[in-house]
Design a protein around this motif. Structure first.
Motif, mmCIF file in Angstrom:
data_model
loop_
_atom_site.group_PDB
_atom_site.id
_atom_site.type_symbol
_atom_site.label_atom_id
_atom_site.label_comp_id
_atom_site.label_asym_id
_atom_site.label_seq_id
_atom_site.Cartn_x
_atom_site.Cartn_y
_atom_site.Cartn_z
ATOM 1 N N LYS A 245 -11.444 -5.753 7.056
ATOM 2 C CA LYS A 245 -12.528 -6.313 7.847
ATOM 3 C C LYS A 245 -13.309 -5.235 8.603
ATOM 4 O O LYS A 245 -14.343 -5.534 9.199
ATOM 5 N N SER A 246 -12.817 -4.000 8.594
ATOM 6 C CA SER A 246 -13.514 -2.917 9.294
ATOM 7 C C SER A 246 -13.290 -1.612 8.543
ATOM 8 O O SER A 246 -12.243 -1.405 7.922
ATOM 9 N N LEU A 247 -14.287 -0.737 8.619
ATOM 10 C CA LEU A 247 -14.190 0.555 7.934
ATOM 11 C C LEU A 247 -13.139 1.458 8.561
ATOM 12 O O LEU A 247 -12.514 2.267 7.873
ATOM 13 N N GLU A 248 -12.912 1.328 9.866
ATOM 14 C CA GLU A 248 -12.000 2.244 10.541
ATOM 15 C C GLU A 248 -10.569 2.123 10.027
ATOM 16 O O GLU A 248 -9.787 3.069 10.116
ATOM 17 N N ALA A 249 -10.232 0.973 9.461
ATOM 18 C CA ALA A 249 -8.874 0.790 8.942
ATOM 19 C C ALA A 249 -8.723 1.296 7.510
ATOM 20 O O ALA A 249 -7.598 1.480 7.040
ATOM 21 N N VAL A 250 -9.823 1.552 6.822
ATOM 22 C CA VAL A 250 -9.758 1.880 5.402
ATOM 23 C C VAL A 250 -9.121 3.245 5.157
ATOM 24 O O VAL A 250 -8.168 3.376 4.372
ATOM 25 N N MET B 79 0.590 -13.121 -6.546
ATOM 26 C CA MET B 79 -0.207 -12.190 -5.746
ATOM 27 C C MET B 79 -0.024 -12.480 -4.252
ATOM 28 O O MET B 79 -0.053 -13.636 -3.829
ATOM 29 N N VAL B 80 0.157 -11.413 -3.475
ATOM 30 C CA VAL B 80 0.363 -11.522 -2.037
ATOM 31 C C VAL B 80 -0.845 -10.887 -1.349
ATOM 32 O O VAL B 80 -1.104 -9.692 -1.502
ATOM 33 N N GLU B 81 -1.576 -11.710 -0.588
ATOM 34 C CA GLU B 81 -2.791 -11.241 0.080
ATOM 35 C C GLU B 81 -2.569 -11.127 1.571
ATOM 36 O O GLU B 81 -1.919 -11.984 2.182
ATOM 37 N N ALA B 82 -3.087 -10.042 2.178
ATOM 38 C CA ALA B 82 -2.951 -9.851 3.617
ATOM 39 C C ALA B 82 -4.157 -9.079 4.146
ATOM 40 O O ALA B 82 -4.863 -8.399 3.394
ATOM 41 N N ASP B 83 -4.377 -9.193 5.467
ATOM 42 C CA ASP B 83 -5.500 -8.529 6.121
ATOM 43 C C ASP B 83 -5.013 -7.289 6.853
ATOM 44 O O ASP B 83 -3.915 -7.282 7.428
ATOM 45 N N VAL B 84 -5.842 -6.243 6.828
ATOM 46 C CA VAL B 84 -5.474 -4.980 7.453
ATOM 47 C C VAL B 84 -6.496 -4.627 8.532
ATOM 48 O O VAL B 84 -7.705 -4.617 8.279
ATOM 49 N N ILE B 85 -5.978 -4.329 9.740
ATOM 50 C CA ILE B 85 -6.827 -3.832 10.832
ATOM 51 C C ILE B 85 -6.120 -2.644 11.476
ATOM 52 O O ILE B 85 -4.943 -2.385 11.198
ATOM 53 N N HIS C 268 -5.516 -10.553 11.156
ATOM 54 C CA HIS C 268 -6.897 -10.966 10.907
ATOM 55 C C HIS C 268 -7.595 -11.132 12.257
ATOM 56 O O HIS C 268 -7.073 -11.798 13.152
ATOM 57 N N PRO C 269 -8.779 -10.533 12.447
ATOM 58 C CA PRO C 269 -9.521 -10.737 13.694
ATOM 59 C C PRO C 269 -9.687 -12.229 13.973
ATOM 60 O O PRO C 269 -9.864 -13.015 13.037
ATOM 61 N N PRO D 274 0.004 -4.881 -9.889
ATOM 62 C CA PRO D 274 -1.421 -4.960 -9.552
ATOM 63 C C PRO D 274 -1.671 -4.663 -8.076
ATOM 64 O O PRO D 274 -0.975 -5.169 -7.192
ATOM 65 N N VAL D 275 -2.689 -3.850 -7.820
ATOM 66 C CA VAL D 275 -3.138 -3.549 -6.461
ATOM 67 C C VAL D 275 -4.631 -3.839 -6.395
ATOM 68 O O VAL D 275 -5.422 -3.245 -7.129
ATOM 69 N N TRP D 276 -4.999 -4.776 -5.514
ATOM 70 C CA TRP D 276 -6.401 -5.137 -5.296
ATOM 71 C C TRP D 276 -6.800 -4.705 -3.888
ATOM 72 O O TRP D 276 -6.032 -4.866 -2.935
ATOM 73 N N ILE D 277 -8.008 -4.162 -3.767
ATOM 74 C CA ILE D 277 -8.558 -3.754 -2.481
ATOM 75 C C ILE D 277 -9.830 -4.550 -2.238
ATOM 76 O O ILE D 277 -10.782 -4.480 -3.028
ATOM 77 N N ASN D 278 -9.851 -5.322 -1.143
ATOM 78 C CA ASN D 278 -10.934 -6.284 -0.905
ATOM 79 C C ASN D 278 -11.759 -5.939 0.333
ATOM 80 O O ASN D 278 -11.217 -5.534 1.366
ATOM 81 N N ALA D 279 -13.067 -6.165 0.230
ATOM 82 C CA ALA D 279 -13.962 -6.095 1.385
ATOM 83 C C ALA D 279 -15.259 -6.812 1.037
ATOM 84 O O ALA D 279 -15.689 -6.808 -0.125
#
Length: 292
Positions: A123-128, A75-81, A94-95, A145-150
């Motif tokens: 980390k923010s709704l605006e990026a979703v 699994m590859v995890e990353a942050d989206v902004i 990541h902020p 597999p696709v996981w969506i985290n918040a």
């Protein structure tokens, strides 16, 4: 004639009941977490033990992505902004970072050519919103597999503002049924402080939010807070077979193997993922189940 009508009614009743049962089974199959099955089918796991799944964490640059895609992680995890400047588009960071050397579009296009699973952390709704549009465009029918985290609720010691749960869940509700929603609590941890763990009120709030969902749900839980939370988290898992836990740790957190073994000894191994250093994860696998 009357007996024939009764027989026909009984026949159609059982036929309709069988149809409803088949539809239910198909629906249940679509909302099940298929992560373990995916890697089992690739012969990358020895059994239905989620502890065998390896993670690459904070894959927020081109270099980190290359390492993750060529390494042993599943699994590859990353942050989206959203990028802080123009063009305002989703990037991997990541902020407090506000930019990156790789956009979400580029990141998705790279990952889709490899037999890896992905976890996107918001980390923010605006990026979703714009990210989900890209996800549908680049990966209309992902086979992996696709996981969506918040983090959508306040948790023990949490100081960060969680994402508004109604807005986030509304945005992700149209995702394909096999998508896994990773829904957590904001948390904090300080050495030598007294940490009460996840409270009954916290797990009840989470269950209230997740009960109406049709997706599989995993709850990211902080390893350092597990020691006092077994009753609460095991109760939460009992509320639906769609639920699982994903144990993670922050830099500098302190926890014991015994805290993890309490869960591993008493709960289904297929329902607890461990986003932990390989040394800890491996020790869990080789430790006898009845040790506590």
């Amino acid at each position: 004639m009357g007996r024939w009508r009764l027989t026909a009614r009984v026949f159609f009743f059982f036929l309709f009941s069988a149809f409803i049962f088949v539809v239910f089974l198909l629906f249940a199959e679509t909302m099940r977490d298929r992560t373990i099955e995916y890697f089992l089918n690739l012969n990358q796991l020895t059994g239905r033990d989620a502890a065998e799944i390896r993670w690459s964490h904070a894959v927020n640059s081109r270099h980190a992505l290359t390492q993750a895609l060529t390494g042993p992680s599943h699994m590859v995890e990353a942050d989206v902004i959203l990028r802080g400047g123009d063009p305002r588009e989703p990037v991997m960071a990541h902020p407090p970072d506000t930019d990156s050397d790789i956009t979400l579009r580029e990141w998705l296009q790279e990952v889709k050519h490899h037999q890896k699973g992905m976890k996107l952390d918001f980390k923010s709704l605006e990026a979703v919103g714009p990210s989900l549009v890209l996800l549908e465009e680049v990966l209309p029918e992902p086979s992996f597999p696709v996981w969506i985290n918040a983090d959508i609720l306040c948790g023990p010691g949490g100081k960060a503002q969680p994402l508004d749960p109604e807005s986030f869940l509304s945005a992700v509700s149209a995702l394909p049924a096999h998508t896994v929603l990773s829904l957590g609590w904001t948390t904090g941890w300080t050495p030598a402080a007294d940490h009460p763990g996840y409270s009954w009120d916290m797990v009840h709030q989470m269950q209230d939010r997740c009960r109406p969902l049709t997706h599989a749900v995993t709850f990211p839980v902080r390893a350092a807070l597990l020691g006092r939370s077994f009753s609460q988290l095991s109760w939460l898992l009992q509320q639906s077979d769609r639920y699982s836990l994903t144990v993670w740790t922050g830099q500098g957190d302190e926890f014991t193997l015994q805290d993890l073994l309490l869960y591993r000894n008493q709960l289904d191994h297929s329902r607890i993922y461990y986003d932990l250093p390989d040394s800890v994860r491996t020790e869990l696998i080789v430790t006898p189940r009845d040790r506590s």
